[in-house]
Scaffold this active site. Structure first.
Site, PDB file in Angstrom:
ATOM      1  N   ASP A 160       0.818  -1.208   0.000  1.00 21.37           N
ATOM      2  CA  ASP A 160       0.000   0.000   0.000  1.00 21.37           C
ATOM      3  C   ASP A 160       0.860   1.270   0.000  1.00 21.37           C
ATOM      4  O   ASP A 160       0.692   2.136   0.840  1.00 21.37           O
ATOM      5  CB  ASP A 160      -0.902  -0.072   1.255  1.00 21.37           C
ATOM      6  CG  ASP A 160      -1.858   1.088   1.377  1.00 21.37           C
ATOM      7  OD1 ASP A 160      -2.356   1.545   0.332  1.00 21.37           O
ATOM      8  OD2 ASP A 160      -2.098   1.534   2.513  1.00 21.37           O
ATOM      9  N   GLU A 412       3.369  -8.051   7.653  1.00 23.40           N
ATOM     10  CA  GLU A 412       2.097  -8.693   7.340  1.00 23.40           C
ATOM     11  C   GLU A 412       2.187  -9.862   6.360  1.00 23.40           C
ATOM     12  O   GLU A 412       1.462  -9.888   5.349  1.00 23.40           O
ATOM     13  CB  GLU A 412       1.098  -7.659   6.811  1.00 23.40           C
ATOM     14  CG  GLU A 412       0.747  -6.603   7.830  1.00 23.40           C
ATOM     15  CD  GLU A 412      -0.538  -5.862   7.519  1.00 23.40           C
ATOM     16  OE1 GLU A 412      -1.010  -5.928   6.371  1.00 23.40           O
ATOM     17  OE2 GLU A 412      -1.084  -5.238   8.440  1.00 23.40           O
ATOM     18  N   TYR A 467      -6.673  -3.254  12.742  1.00 25.47           N
ATOM     19  CA  TYR A 467      -7.517  -2.151  12.261  1.00 25.47           C
ATOM     20  C   TYR A 467      -8.971  -2.354  12.685  1.00 25.47           C
ATOM     21  O   TYR A 467      -9.887  -2.117  11.899  1.00 25.47           O
ATOM     22  CB  TYR A 467      -7.364  -2.028  10.739  1.00 25.47           C
ATOM     23  CG  TYR A 467      -5.990  -1.470  10.370  1.00 25.47           C
ATOM     24  CD1 TYR A 467      -5.772  -0.099  10.361  1.00 25.47           C
ATOM     25  CD2 TYR A 467      -4.930  -2.316  10.084  1.00 25.47           C
ATOM     26  CE1 TYR A 467      -4.521   0.418  10.060  1.00 25.47           C
ATOM     27  CE2 TYR A 467      -3.670  -1.810   9.789  1.00 25.47           C
ATOM     28  CZ  TYR A 467      -3.475  -0.435   9.774  1.00 25.47           C
ATOM     29  OH  TYR A 467      -2.239   0.082   9.486  1.00 25.47           O
ATOM     30  N   GLU A 503       0.933  -1.449  14.122  1.00 28.39           N
ATOM     31  CA  GLU A 503       0.113  -0.565  13.273  1.00 28.39           C
ATOM     32  C   GLU A 503      -1.295  -0.536  13.820  1.00 28.39           C
ATOM     33  O   GLU A 503      -1.890  -1.588  14.055  1.00 28.39           O
ATOM     34  CB  GLU A 503       0.026  -1.098  11.831  1.00 28.39           C
ATOM     35  CG  GLU A 503       1.237  -0.855  10.991  1.00 28.39           C
ATOM     36  CD  GLU A 503       1.043  -1.275   9.531  1.00 28.39           C
ATOM     37  OE1 GLU A 503      -0.108  -1.284   9.042  1.00 28.39           O
ATOM     38  OE2 GLU A 503       2.051  -1.612   8.893  1.00 28.39           O
TER      39      GLU A 503
HETATM   40  C1  BDP Z   1      -1.461  -2.512   6.586  1.00 33.06           C
HETATM   41  C2  BDP Z   1      -0.118  -2.354   5.906  1.00 33.06           C
HETATM   42  C3  BDP Z   1       0.208  -0.903   5.582  1.00 33.06           C
HETATM   43  C4  BDP Z   1      -1.001  -0.211   5.026  1.00 33.06           C
HETATM   44  C5  BDP Z   1      -2.097  -0.249   6.075  1.00 33.06           C
HETATM   45  C6  BDP Z   1      -3.365   0.474   5.628  1.00 33.06           C
HETATM   46  O1  BDP Z   1       0.905  -2.916   6.667  1.00 33.06           O
HETATM   47  O2  BDP Z   1       1.289  -0.862   4.684  1.00 33.06           O
HETATM   48  O3  BDP Z   1      -0.741   1.081   4.589  1.00 33.06           O
HETATM   49  O4  BDP Z   1      -2.436  -1.568   6.307  1.00 33.06           O
HETATM   50  O5  BDP Z   1      -4.200  -0.174   5.018  1.00 33.06           O
HETATM   51  O6  BDP Z   1      -2.060  -3.638   6.110  1.00 33.06           O
HETATM   52  O7  BDP Z   1      -3.480   1.663   5.874  1.00 33.06           O
END
Ligand code: BDP
Length: 600
Positions: A160, A412, A467, A503
């Protein structure tokens, strides 16, 4: 690989500037045998893509050519002359006049070639570099190239961020002595009040090695002789997060017969220890809690081009917001960044360019009927060999940086899929062989959890990217909190290792406000982070929080990407969103301790 330096025995001529440029639409020819011609120029260091207006250049798939003339100083007598590239993304081929001198695969680590016999001192030569941006099943990161009906080639990739390419870091001409230091490895330990500095030196030929360690005032605090030595530093000042202290180690090579000084190379040394014990991450024997970000090398126009003004400014912002650390997501950053982190006491998790190792996901979205990630046709032995080579080059380059406390092998990967364990086990073993002093980590994606994971026990610290409240339960932070707690508890129960949120983040349009804190608003980003922090503070096994991302960054086109990824706490031009202020409140003054645990 040693970073070039100018000193009493070495000289560096920087070749950055404006080079001639051409896109390769004539692969049958040999563009390096003449002036490139045409009218295009390109700045180095910088990715080439956004320097041009023409989409055909920006989105070109394949080779491009960089060229400039280079004057070799007449004063360079004896010794060897090398050309050095801090990076060519993703593959570079180098030509001196008409002669091919070598190639390098991997977009984020340095390489150099000895050109002594091809150039003349006091004369000029033509330096041409072919740079290829193609990503295939066997490159790291991986990708796939399609041919369209109209003959255009299209690059698909599974990560991404925009596939910026070119010469994004410095290019140099080096003059080094014949008998010289070719590698130095420094490992530090603490013994009571003393520091122990283990030093291993490689030289190009037999010579006598002398070492002198100086403190910040310039006073020599330890001396030694021999290619493999341990220096004792009485009452050492330790390198600490937020309070860096750097000694300077002069490595001197004397001629075996004459005793003359043939070479001097200086390495910065921070005396510190790193250890994972039980569910804790220890820095200098004390539990350390990471606050900070996953970052990107990403700015307008330059793309991934290294820029010292952004370097200084980004560290100012990290300091302002109370970040004590960052991860070099998703590739090794320019060496200047690590030098700066060493000097300013910022902790670094150093990552390889292994991103997109999950063929079921593209840009955060699941695909239907994806192929298996790990197989001979997809990511197999060949990819792993390339990955191993990238890891070797990363560790060789960064092993002496006190700021670097962990190697992150991949971002990931599909850790829940069959074949993942076979793929990763040799790599974690290799990392520990190459550097037994640093823990190894990776980041688990949302689809790999404690119920299906096959690889987390190979790593010292379990990094998770989560997330909840964004890709899952968008806008419902109550449901998200419940899932987040269950997820974290699952990892802790199954593995009893430190767990690190590498993240978590929510896309946020700067300036968008919503009284109901709807997704994409600044209010939502704030509420999303606050919910996470409430949860993190409940688990003592939790060792760090890295928000995704430090700043908004450019991506490929995507339905979920409005001008790029907007999960930044700062905008792409480094202005704070509302969440920056609440992070600042949480993080400032922690001194590496977990929020709420001070004085416990
Ligand atoms: C994660 C990835 C990261 C993406 C992020 C996203 O590690 O590189 O930018 O999600 O979706 O899966 O913002």
């Amino acid at each position: 690989m040693l970073k070039p330096q100018t000193g009493p025995t070495r000289e560096v001529v920087n070749l950055d500037g404006v080079w001639r440029f051409a896109v390769d639409d004539r692969s049958a020819q040999a563009p390096w045998t003449a002036d490139l011609g045409g009218t295009l120029d390109v700045a180095v260091p910088a990715s080439y893509n956004d320097q041009f207006i023409d989409p055909a250049i920006r989105n070109h798939v394949g080779w491009v050519w960089y060229q400039r003339n280079v004057d070799v100083p007449r004063s360079w007598t004896g010794g060897r002359i090398m050309v050095r590239f801090d990076a060519a993304t993703h593959e570079g081929r180098v030509y001196v006049d008409d002669t091919f001198v070598g190639e390098h695969i991997g977009g984020y680590t340095p390489f150099e070639f000895d050109v002594t016999d091809l150039v003349e001192r006091g004369a000029r030569f033509r330096l041409t570099v072919g740079v290829n941006n193609e990503l295939t099943e066997h490159t790291v990161p991986p990708g796939h190239i399609f041919e369209l009906a109209d003959g255009r080639r299209k690059q698909q990739y599974h990560h991404d961020f925009f596939n910026y390419a070119g010469l994004a870091r410095s290019v140099m001409l080096l003059h080094v002595p014949d008998l010289r230091v070719t590698d130095v490895t420094v490992v530090t330990e603490v013994d009571g009040a003393d520091g122990l500095v283990g030093v291993d030196v490689n030289t190009s030929a037999a010579g006598t090695v002398r070492l002198a360690l100086r403190d910040e005032s310039g006073a020599v605090v330890a001396e030694g002789e021999g290619a493999s030595t341990q220096l004792r530093v009485p009452e050492a000042r330790l390198w600490q997060a937020g309070a860096a202290y750097l000694y300077e180690l002069d490595v001197v090579v004397l001629h075996p017969e004459t005793g003359d000084v043939d070479d001097t190379y200086t390495v910065n040394v921070g005396i510190r220890t790193v250890e994972v014990r039980g569910t804790q991450f220890l820095l200098n024997g004390e539990p350390f809690y990471f606050t900070g970000f996953g970052k990107h090398e990403d700015t307008a126009v330059r793309g991934k081009g290294h820029d010292n003004a952004y370097l200084v400014h980004d560290f100012q912002l990290m300091d302002w917001v109370g970040a004590n650390s960052f991860r070099t997501s998703h590739y090794p950053y320019a060496e200047e960044v690590l030098d700066y982190a060493d000097r300013h006491g910022i902790i670094v998790i150093d990552e390889t360019s292994a991103v997109g190792f999950n063929l079921g996901v593209a840009g955060g979205m699941s695909q239907r009927n994806p192929p298996p990630t790990f197989s001979p046709e997809t990511l197999g032995d060949r990819t792993r060999e390339t990955h191993a080579q990238h890891l070797r080059e990363l560790i060789a380059r960064d092993k002496n940086h006190p700021s670097v406390v962990m190697w992150c092998i991949a971002n990931e990967p599909a850790g829940q899929e069959d074949g993942a364990r076979e793929y990763f086990e040799p790599l974690t073993t290799l990392s520990r062989e190459l550097d037994p002093t640093r823990p190894v980590t990776y980041t688990a994606w949302l689809g790999a959890h404690s119920g299906n994971d096959q690889i987390a026990d190979l790593f010292d610290v379990i990094g998770i990217n989560r997330y909840f409240g964004w890709y899952i339960d968008l806008g419902d932070l109550v449901a998200a909190e419940e899932k987040l707690r269950a997820d974290i508890e699952g990892w802790i129960e199954r593995y009893q290792r430190p767990v690190f949120m590498m993240e978590y983040g929510a896309d946020t349009m700067a300036g968008l406000h919503a009284i109901d804190a709807a997704p994409w608003s600044e209010e939502y980003q704030k509420a999303y982070l606050e919910m996470h922090h409430r949860v993190f503070d409940d688990y003592p096994e939790f060792v760090g929080e890295h928000v995704w991302n430090f700043a908004d960054f450019r991506t490929g086109a995507g339905l979920h990407r409005v001008g790029g990824n907007k999960k930044g706490i700062f905008t792409r031009d480094r202005q704070p969103k509302a969440a920056a202020h609440s992070l600042r409140e949480r993080w400032t003054g922690l001194g590496g301790q977990k929020p709420g645990t001070a004085g416990r």
